[in-house]
Design a protein around this motif. Structure first.
Motif, PDB file in Angstrom:
ATOM      1  N   GLN A   1       4.866   9.496  17.183  1.00  0.00           N
ATOM      2  CA  GLN A   1       5.722   8.314  17.258  1.00  0.00           C
ATOM      3  C   GLN A   1       7.180   8.736  17.257  1.00  0.00           C
ATOM      4  O   GLN A   1       7.693   9.229  16.247  1.00  0.00           O
ATOM      5  CB  GLN A   1       5.458   7.356  16.094  1.00  0.00           C
TER       6      GLN A   1
ATOM      7  N   GLY B   1       6.403   3.035  19.992  1.00  0.00           N
ATOM      8  CA  GLY B   1       5.080   2.950  19.411  1.00  0.00           C
ATOM      9  C   GLY B   1       4.393   4.301  19.405  1.00  0.00           C
ATOM     10  O   GLY B   1       4.787   5.211  20.144  1.00  0.00           O
ATOM     11  N   PRO B   2       3.373   4.469  18.563  1.00  0.00           N
ATOM     12  CA  PRO B   2       2.632   5.737  18.550  1.00  0.00           C
ATOM     13  C   PRO B   2       1.987   6.022  19.902  1.00  0.00           C
ATOM     14  O   PRO B   2       1.495   5.103  20.570  1.00  0.00           O
ATOM     15  CB  PRO B   2       1.563   5.503  17.470  1.00  0.00           C
TER      16      PRO B   2
ATOM     17  N   PHE C   1       1.008  11.198  13.268  1.00  0.00           N
ATOM     18  CA  PHE C   1      -0.053  10.562  12.480  1.00  0.00           C
ATOM     19  C   PHE C   1      -1.405  11.111  12.885  1.00  0.00           C
ATOM     20  O   PHE C   1      -1.698  11.254  14.075  1.00  0.00           O
ATOM     21  CB  PHE C   1      -0.097   9.051  12.740  1.00  0.00           C
TER      22      PHE C   1
ATOM     23  N   PHE D   1     -10.115   2.396  13.250  1.00  0.00           N
ATOM     24  CA  PHE D   1      -9.174   3.493  13.042  1.00  0.00           C
ATOM     25  C   PHE D   1      -8.520   3.361  11.668  1.00  0.00           C
ATOM     26  O   PHE D   1      -8.106   2.288  11.269  1.00  0.00           O
ATOM     27  CB  PHE D   1      -8.065   3.438  14.096  1.00  0.00           C
TER      28      PHE D   1
ATOM     29  N   TYR E   1      -1.517  11.152  16.811  1.00  0.00           N
ATOM     30  CA  TYR E   1      -0.541  10.341  17.524  1.00  0.00           C
ATOM     31  C   TYR E   1       0.862  10.843  17.211  1.00  0.00           C
ATOM     32  O   TYR E   1       1.137  11.334  16.111  1.00  0.00           O
ATOM     33  CB  TYR E   1      -0.635   8.870  17.094  1.00  0.00           C
TER      34      TYR E   1
ATOM     35  N   PHE F   1      -5.339   5.205   9.719  1.00  0.00           N
ATOM     36  CA  PHE F   1      -4.231   6.130   9.922  1.00  0.00           C
ATOM     37  C   PHE F   1      -3.811   6.792   8.618  1.00  0.00           C
ATOM     38  O   PHE F   1      -3.806   6.156   7.561  1.00  0.00           O
ATOM     39  CB  PHE F   1      -3.029   5.391  10.520  1.00  0.00           C
TER      40      PHE F   1
ATOM     41  N   LEU G   1       4.208   6.308  -1.898  1.00  0.00           N
ATOM     42  CA  LEU G   1       3.996   7.305  -0.862  1.00  0.00           C
ATOM     43  C   LEU G   1       5.342   7.694  -0.269  1.00  0.00           C
ATOM     44  O   LEU G   1       6.249   6.890  -0.180  1.00  0.00           O
ATOM     45  CB  LEU G   1       3.112   6.726   0.244  1.00  0.00           C
TER      46      LEU G   1
ATOM     47  N   PRO H   1      -0.704   8.846   6.399  1.00  0.00           N
ATOM     48  CA  PRO H   1       0.658   8.411   6.096  1.00  0.00           C
ATOM     49  C   PRO H   1       1.725   8.935   7.049  1.00  0.00           C
ATOM     50  O   PRO H   1       2.839   8.429   7.047  1.00  0.00           O
ATOM     51  CB  PRO H   1       0.905   8.948   4.679  1.00  0.00           C
TER      52      PRO H   1
ATOM     53  N   GLU I   1       0.821  -1.214   0.000  1.00  0.00           N
ATOM     54  CA  GLU I   1       0.000   0.000   0.000  1.00  0.00           C
ATOM     55  C   GLU I   1       0.853   1.262   0.000  1.00  0.00           C
ATOM     56  O   GLU I   1       0.381   2.329  -0.361  1.00  0.00           O
ATOM     57  CB  GLU I   1      -0.898   0.026   1.244  1.00  0.00           C
ATOM     58  N   SER I   2       2.104   1.167   0.499  1.00  0.00           N
ATOM     59  CA  SER I   2       2.886   2.380   0.651  1.00  0.00           C
ATOM     60  C   SER I   2       3.699   2.707  -0.589  1.00  0.00           C
ATOM     61  O   SER I   2       4.391   3.703  -0.619  1.00  0.00           O
ATOM     62  CB  SER I   2       3.838   2.231   1.845  1.00  0.00           C
TER      63      SER I   2
ATOM     64  N   VAL J   1     -11.791   7.874  12.510  1.00  0.00           N
ATOM     65  CA  VAL J   1     -12.596   6.709  12.866  1.00  0.00           C
ATOM     66  C   VAL J   1     -13.983   6.908  12.268  1.00  0.00           C
ATOM     67  O   VAL J   1     -14.812   7.620  12.844  1.00  0.00           O
ATOM     68  CB  VAL J   1     -12.690   6.514  14.385  1.00  0.00           C
TER      69      VAL J   1
ATOM     70  N   ILE K   1      -7.974  11.527  15.834  1.00  0.00           N
ATOM     71  CA  ILE K   1      -6.930  11.482  16.859  1.00  0.00           C
ATOM     72  C   ILE K   1      -5.592  11.804  16.220  1.00  0.00           C
ATOM     73  O   ILE K   1      -5.335  11.425  15.073  1.00  0.00           O
ATOM     74  CB  ILE K   1      -6.827  10.072  17.497  1.00  0.00           C
TER      75      ILE K   1
END
Lengths: 113, 111
Positions: B38, B43-44, B89, B99, B36, B101, B6, B103, B2-3, B93, B34
């Motif tokens: 990282q 972790g985020p 990030f 959720f 986040y 996220f 990007l 990129p 998927e990336s 939702v 939300i």
């Protein structure tokens, strides 16, 4: 007092091997998740478990299988590892399904050689 | 995957300046958002959230703005500090879903 803990933090293995990553949360949350983060930092949801039931399963190869012995644990087992499986895998949990803050573990970096 | 294609946007700011990190979301049915943070090797971590019935929410040194008309979310960090260097990030939702996220944006704080 780690809220979401996962082991191992680092895992280096050969193609074709089978490996597991363990996750435990002590927050009393009902839902746990596994995310995969690739080298470009893209976070993709893989699985979630709510009250020991698998509630989502995105387009993830069936070589990946989540196992939840109880609601505080969600382990990730990977069969026949491939080079493309190299990534950082994050476990996360939340209070309720699809709402509330996600609490993430520190991540498990998997390198497949 | 998927990336492919990007890249991770990067924002560089001077220490003490304000930072604005932007995020475009895709689903008009999203009712919860939300941000986040990282840090490297971690972790985020939750920074701040906002419901769709609000257009602004403030925390300690951070403000989130929501523009539902153009499906845009922003995170403002006041008086940016070296410890703010991280990847940020946004997550949306959609009602009844999980959720999703964005990129991510890398924030680099220059001395």
């Amino acid at each position: 007092d780690t809220a979401v803990s996962q082991t191992p933090k680092y895992l280096v293995t050969q193609m074709g091997n089978d490996k597991s990553i363990k996750c435990e949360q002590n927050l009393g949350h009902d839902t746990m998740y596994w995310y995969k983060q690739d080298s470009k930092k893209f976070l993709k949801i893989m699985f979630s478990y709510n009250n020991k039931e698998l509630i989502i399963n995105e387009t993830v190869p069936n070589r990946f299988s989540p196992k939840s012995p109880d609601k505080a644990h969600l382990n990730l087992h990977i069969n026949s590892l491939e080079l493309g499986d190299s990534a950082v895998y994050f476990c996360a949990s939340t209070v309720g399904r699809k709402s509330g803050e996600l609490f993430f573990g520190e991540g498990s970096r998997l390198t497949v050689l | 995957g998927e990336s492919v294609g990007l890249h991770l946007p990067t924002l560089s700011v001077q220490e003490g300046d304000n930072s604005i990190i932007n995020c475009a979301y895709s689903n008009s049915a999203s009712d919860y958002f939300i941000w986040y943070k990282q840090e490297s090797g971690k972790g985020p971590q939750f920074i701040i959230d906002i419901r769709s019935n609000m257009d602004k929410r403030q925390g300690q040194r951070v403000t989130v703005l929501l523009n539902k008309t153009v499906k845009h979310l922003s995170l403002q960090i006041a008086a940016t500090q070296p410890g703010d260097s991280a990847v940020y990030f946004c997550a949306e939702v959609p009602y009844g879903q999980n959720f999703v996220f964005g990129p991510g944006t890398r924030l680099s704080v220059l001395p």
